[in-house]
Design a protein around this motif. Sequence first.
Motif, PDB file in Angstrom:
ATOM      1  N   GLU A 155      73.071 -69.344  32.702  1.00 36.96           N
ATOM      2  CA  GLU A 155      71.838 -68.637  33.017  1.00 36.96           C
ATOM      3  C   GLU A 155      71.169 -69.290  34.212  1.00 36.96           C
ATOM      4  O   GLU A 155      71.047 -70.509  34.280  1.00 36.96           O
ATOM      5  CB  GLU A 155      70.909 -68.651  31.798  1.00 36.96           C
ATOM      6  CG  GLU A 155      69.664 -67.797  31.992  1.00 36.96           C
ATOM      7  CD  GLU A 155      68.829 -67.725  30.731  1.00 36.96           C
ATOM      8  OE1 GLU A 155      68.023 -66.822  30.627  1.00 36.96           O
ATOM      9  OE2 GLU A 155      69.019 -68.594  29.852  1.00 36.96           O
ATOM     10  N   ASN A 156      70.785 -68.430  35.160  1.00 38.40           N
ATOM     11  CA  ASN A 156      70.150 -68.876  36.408  1.00 38.40           C
ATOM     12  C   ASN A 156      71.105 -69.686  37.304  1.00 38.40           C
ATOM     13  O   ASN A 156      70.669 -70.259  38.295  1.00 38.40           O
ATOM     14  CB  ASN A 156      68.881 -69.691  36.136  1.00 38.40           C
ATOM     15  CG  ASN A 156      67.811 -68.859  35.442  1.00 38.40           C
ATOM     16  OD1 ASN A 156      67.689 -67.664  35.705  1.00 38.40           O
ATOM     17  ND2 ASN A 156      67.071 -69.486  34.544  1.00 38.40           N
ATOM     18  N   ASP A 179      73.402 -65.769  38.034  1.00 39.34           N
ATOM     19  CA  ASP A 179      72.925 -65.562  36.666  1.00 39.34           C
ATOM     20  C   ASP A 179      73.955 -64.793  35.827  1.00 39.34           C
ATOM     21  O   ASP A 179      73.683 -63.738  35.254  1.00 39.34           O
ATOM     22  CB  ASP A 179      71.599 -64.791  36.704  1.00 39.34           C
ATOM     23  CG  ASP A 179      70.883 -64.819  35.339  1.00 39.34           C
ATOM     24  OD1 ASP A 179      71.212 -65.704  34.526  1.00 39.34           O
ATOM     25  OD2 ASP A 179      70.065 -63.921  35.104  1.00 39.34           O
ATOM     26  N   ASP A 236      75.150 -65.642  33.011  1.00 40.19           N
ATOM     27  CA  ASP A 236      74.786 -65.768  31.589  1.00 40.19           C
ATOM     28  C   ASP A 236      75.966 -66.216  30.732  1.00 40.19           C
ATOM     29  O   ASP A 236      76.265 -65.651  29.676  1.00 40.19           O
ATOM     30  CB  ASP A 236      74.256 -64.437  31.058  1.00 40.19           C
ATOM     31  CG  ASP A 236      72.836 -64.146  31.563  1.00 40.19           C
ATOM     32  OD1 ASP A 236      72.257 -65.057  32.173  1.00 40.19           O
ATOM     33  OD2 ASP A 236      72.369 -63.028  31.370  1.00 40.19           O
TER      34      ASP A 236
END
Length: 948
Positions: free
Chosen positions: A204-205, A143, A145
């Motif tokens: 993200e993730n 993550d 980002d």
Amino acid sequence: MDVFDVYYGKNASDGALFNGYYNKSGGGEGHFIIRDFKYDDATGLWKTMITAQLTKNNGQLVTGESSLYQFRLRLSNHDGIIAYAGGWASQANRQYDVEYNTGGNQPGGGGDQDEYLLMSLPCNITHDVQIGPGQPYELILFDLDQPGPLYPGSKPNKPFINNRMNINVAVFDETDRKEVVKYEGPNYNCDFNNPYDGSNCMGENGTLHVTMTMKPGHKYQVHIWRNWVNNLIEYHLPFDNISYATECDPKIDMRAAVDYIDEAGHKRASAQGKYDSQDNSKSNSEVYVFDQWGHNARTTWSDWRASPDPAIIRKEDAKVTPGKFLTWWFRAHNVSGYPTPDKTDFANFRTTFNGSTSGWDEMTVWPPRRATNWFQPSEKGGKLDRNHPQVTWGCNEWGTNCVDHYDWYNRGISFGESISYHYRYQVRADDAEKTLCQRVRNSWPVGQDWKERFTPWACAYVPYDYPPNQPPPGDGDKDNSGVVPTAKEEKGRTKVQAGDDVQFSYSLTNTSGPTVSRQIVYRPYTFILRRGAKLPLNAGQKPYHYAKDWGGNGVGCGGRDIAPGAQSLCKPGVFGTSGKIYPGQTWPVPEKPKYNVSKIWLAQPGDKICSYIAIDNNWSVKNDQSADTFRASNIACVVVTKSPNLNLSGSDSYAKDGFTGSDVRENIVPGTDKRGSYSQYGLLTGDEGVKDFGSAGYTTASVSNHGSACKLSYANTSSASVSCSNLSGLSPANLIKPDKGNLSTPKWPTSSTGLGPQVTIKQSMASGDYGRNGSLIITGGSLGKGRHIRLFVKGDVTINGDISADEVNPIHSSLSDIPSLTVVATGDIRVEREVSVIAGTYVAGGKFESCKDAQNQKKTPALGVNGVCQNKLKVNGAIVSEGSPAFLRTFGAGNMPEDDQWDTKKISSTAEWINYTPNLWLTTSNGSSGNQLEGLTTTQVTNLPVRY
């Protein structure tokens, strides 16, 4: 160690403190569990496991995976440290706070920062490790980002996460100082249309699996930038970063020691070099001395610091001399507690400072010489660990009792031969000025490379030591000990003459020992000692000592106790430096100066050409301390002599066993004519030959006439077959003298007038035969005209005055007026030294001596340059000698220019001149029959006519 909660709505400082014990602080519910506090063998550190239980809803424990919560773990002096391999953890920015989720740009806070994760391989991994997907060890970042464009299915805030900034990841190798791998966020966006979507992306993730190779001993930084403050980094590290802060080198203290053993087998001194693995600044070198029994150690020198100077048994600690023993021993101790790498090894190196000792210089360790100086504990009894941390090797016991140190755990470290190769050494004579050393090396593998550590050197210094013996009642002669210089004439001659070469040689002898000598500076001096001057009393065989001065105040021209004015010339030789001289060895000085007795070295007869060699104060050294004097050798001299000439004129001459004259060279002195001995006419002798004696008026001194000098030299035999070419032999005379070669002598008269013990030849003395039964002295005199006197003596005759034959009025009107004197003796006829001329025929049944005081010896004071036989003798007549005549006058043959027949210093002056005058031929017809004068044959060989 501080452990903090980080969640919305709670105090960020709430959590737990751990500094060797657990203490819960704040109002937290104890969602940190600390356990397994213990020593870790792999790293040598103390470790504990901290388990954090995630919370939500104001402290409620999380029971599911529906939400993500964070905590922060840090060292008290380092913010953001990460811990533990195999676990999942996160790192917050130092300014991270949930309040920044909405206020990142508020005054006093916010912004982006670089984040760093630190890691390295654990100390017990000594090979390269591949990191990446599917490998046993993985580095994963979650993550991150990375913002990106909106695509169908994307969250609406995707372009705005991480404050719209691209995020990058790189791994930097701090050891090699280079970047290993780099990931740029825009290339790893998490979108379905992006090739890097899925399990390996940075959005993200997303999940980023880093692929790289980690090397043992290297330190790495995982660099994440630009990271907005509210972006918490979640990760999975392959190895903890505790190893990053750990020095993986083995912690092995080491010691190398050398002991000096005296004649009684007691340890008298020890030098030890110690390496401190935990704090190198506490490494040290120390030297100890012991009492006569090898007890009560006392430190005499030490050096405490990183890389200290070698520990050396100095000459002040103990005098290490040849024949004594040095023994070494070594020790290694693992103080870390964790085991060393399997390939850890030890080796004892050896070297020599200030010189080279055969078989002792530092050796190449691999391949080892039958394992005598190298070993791996893991291959012997087991690697060093907490249970068996120490190993000792080298000499157990001292001196000749040395045996390999035996350790029940690490045993059989080296073969027994290592004692003589490495552990025990008997000092040699040529070890002087050398420092004999050994040290221990510890090495271990790090990847493809090796690291190593060394102890300081443990050494013993061997001083120069060859002191002079103590004079009685000590154990020797002080003056003939130490290094003794000697000078001599190279060919062993004691006398030379003009034109000869004089060559001196020198040597230095180390008579004392026990060590070799230092290199010794030397200088020879050669001079002419004037005739009559004396050498100093110390010029004999023993060396003599002087101040340390080459300029004449000690040795040199004007020194060596030579009396002022005694030298007419002195020349110093060139300085030289000797080699190191072994005990009992004589070192020949390579320079052998040669001087020709001519030009500036043309000394006068009676002068001496002398030489000696002086050496500096290293002639004696006691425990490295040189003497405070120079030393001079004996003075070697040759006397400059002269070779007097014998001239035979007016007749042929016969000698039973050959003619030997003086060996001279013509024109050796400019303006002179040095002819040597010769006969005006022929020489007849046995087949022994002729040496340095010319005939037919030629001389051997002239190079041009050398081959003609024996033109009238003949052998008294018919069997000789050698042609007299260049004095190589004699031609046969084809003549055998009657009576088997015996000399013709007058017949003794049947009656004669008796003589007393002394007679003077007076002009009034009547002609006739005179007899004496006993020795007779002729006091000299002058023959009167027409007087024919014959003296027959049964004994010796001594002539102590000049005898002339009417020299005042040499013109005669008839043959009978020509006077004659014949002296016949059964014994010797000797001429006193003052007599300068005698006339007549002298027949000796023994031998004829030209200088009575010389007593027919080759070397007496009478024959010296100033001796009593220095006057000239002229014989106007003939000499018949049954025994070999002794011509012993030393007149003439000097070394001065110009010729003067009556000056003793002149070159061609003849010492003895036998002039066979015509009187001897003419008087035979007077009062005789045929050509006989009372049986004395005057002519015999018709094929060798007399030439006038």
